[in-house]
Scaffold this motif. Sequence first.
Motif, PDB file in Angstrom:
ATOM      1  N   GLU A  68      58.356 -79.113  69.292  1.00  0.00           N
ATOM      2  CA  GLU A  68      57.800 -78.096  68.390  1.00  0.00           C
ATOM      3  C   GLU A  68      56.636 -77.331  69.407  1.00  0.00           C
ATOM      4  OE1 GLU A  68      56.928 -78.407  64.431  1.00  0.00           O
ATOM      5  OE2 GLU A  68      58.794 -79.069  63.990  1.00  0.00           O
ATOM      6  N   TYR A  69      56.532 -76.156  69.751  1.00  0.00           N
ATOM      7  CA  TYR A  69      55.595 -75.417  70.334  1.00  0.00           C
ATOM      8  C   TYR A  69      55.418 -74.040  69.826  1.00  0.00           C
ATOM      9  CZ  TYR A  69      59.289 -72.941  72.852  1.00  0.00           C
ATOM     10  OH  TYR A  69      60.307 -72.424  73.057  1.00  0.00           O
ATOM     11  N   THR A  70      54.133 -73.669  70.110  1.00  0.00           N
ATOM     12  CA  THR A  70      53.662 -72.275  69.618  1.00  0.00           C
ATOM     13  C   THR A  70      53.891 -71.331  70.912  1.00  0.00           C
ATOM     14  OG1 THR A  70      52.037 -73.194  68.141  1.00  0.00           O
ATOM     15  CG2 THR A  70      51.801 -70.990  68.457  1.00  0.00           C
ATOM     16  N   ASP A  71      54.547 -70.302  70.503  1.00  0.00           N
ATOM     17  CA  ASP A  71      54.836 -69.348  71.729  1.00  0.00           C
ATOM     18  C   ASP A  71      53.740 -68.299  71.970  1.00  0.00           C
ATOM     19  OD1 ASP A  71      55.044 -67.511  69.559  1.00  0.00           O
ATOM     20  OD2 ASP A  71      57.318 -67.067  69.842  1.00  0.00           O
ATOM     21  N   THR A  72      53.916 -67.389  72.595  1.00  0.00           N
ATOM     22  CA  THR A  72      52.776 -66.390  73.192  1.00  0.00           C
ATOM     23  C   THR A  72      52.366 -65.584  71.800  1.00  0.00           C
ATOM     24  OG1 THR A  72      54.328 -64.861  73.859  1.00  0.00           O
ATOM     25  CG2 THR A  72      53.304 -66.318  75.561  1.00  0.00           C
ATOM     26  N   GLU A  73      53.357 -65.484  70.981  1.00  0.00           N
ATOM     27  CA  GLU A  73      53.220 -64.607  69.855  1.00  0.00           C
ATOM     28  C   GLU A  73      52.676 -65.254  68.557  1.00  0.00           C
ATOM     29  OE1 GLU A  73      56.968 -62.684  68.970  1.00  0.00           O
ATOM     30  OE2 GLU A  73      57.149 -61.886  70.843  1.00  0.00           O
ATOM     31  N   GLY A  74      52.220 -66.595  68.711  1.00  0.00           N
ATOM     32  CA  GLY A  74      51.704 -67.313  67.904  1.00  0.00           C
ATOM     33  C   GLY A  74      52.788 -68.162  66.879  1.00  0.00           C
ATOM     34  N   LYS A  75      54.000 -67.948  67.000  1.00  0.00           N
ATOM     35  CA  LYS A  75      54.969 -68.575  66.307  1.00  0.00           C
ATOM     36  C   LYS A  75      55.399 -69.957  66.867  1.00  0.00           C
ATOM     37  CE  LYS A  75      57.241 -63.954  64.883  1.00  0.00           C
ATOM     38  NZ  LYS A  75      58.386 -63.298  64.715  1.00  0.00           N
TER      39      LYS A  75
END
Length: 173
Positions: A68-75
Amino acid sequence: MIALWQRLQRGAEEESGATMITMLFFLFCLGSLLSLLLFAEQADYLKMNVQHTADLVTKGARAAGLWEYTDTEGKTQRRLYATSQEAEQADAKVIRGAREEADVLWRLNKPSLENKATGISVVHQKGERASLYRQGIYHLQVEVEQRIPVIWGELDVTVDRVSQSGVYDAMPR
């Protein structure tokens, strides 16, 4: 009086033979019914065992290879990696690749199916489709062939079970 007694003895002997034949017939019917019931229960046990093994492998593989990671949009995004090497290339932190974990879990749980099986066929990820990994899904299809004994011989049974574990968003409360 003696003639009557002899006649009764002959009648009892004749009925004894008819009773024995009837009793054997009903015992055979009862044995066949019991054999069919045992066959149905053994087939159900085989189905349950195959499904349990498939579920165990898919859930373990998904848990091991999930990142699980957070993308550039914060999702929050989720990705399933097939191998540890693939995860290292993407700088993902996983326990082990999903396919590698599935192999380990299958190797550990296969003996419970192999004890009586005449044939086992396993297909991981519908032929290793990369799209399933990108979606965070691990799919496994297991087919087991087994001979189950019944009173008059053995019957061939083929059980085909599918298990799919995915990463799904939790239901809002």
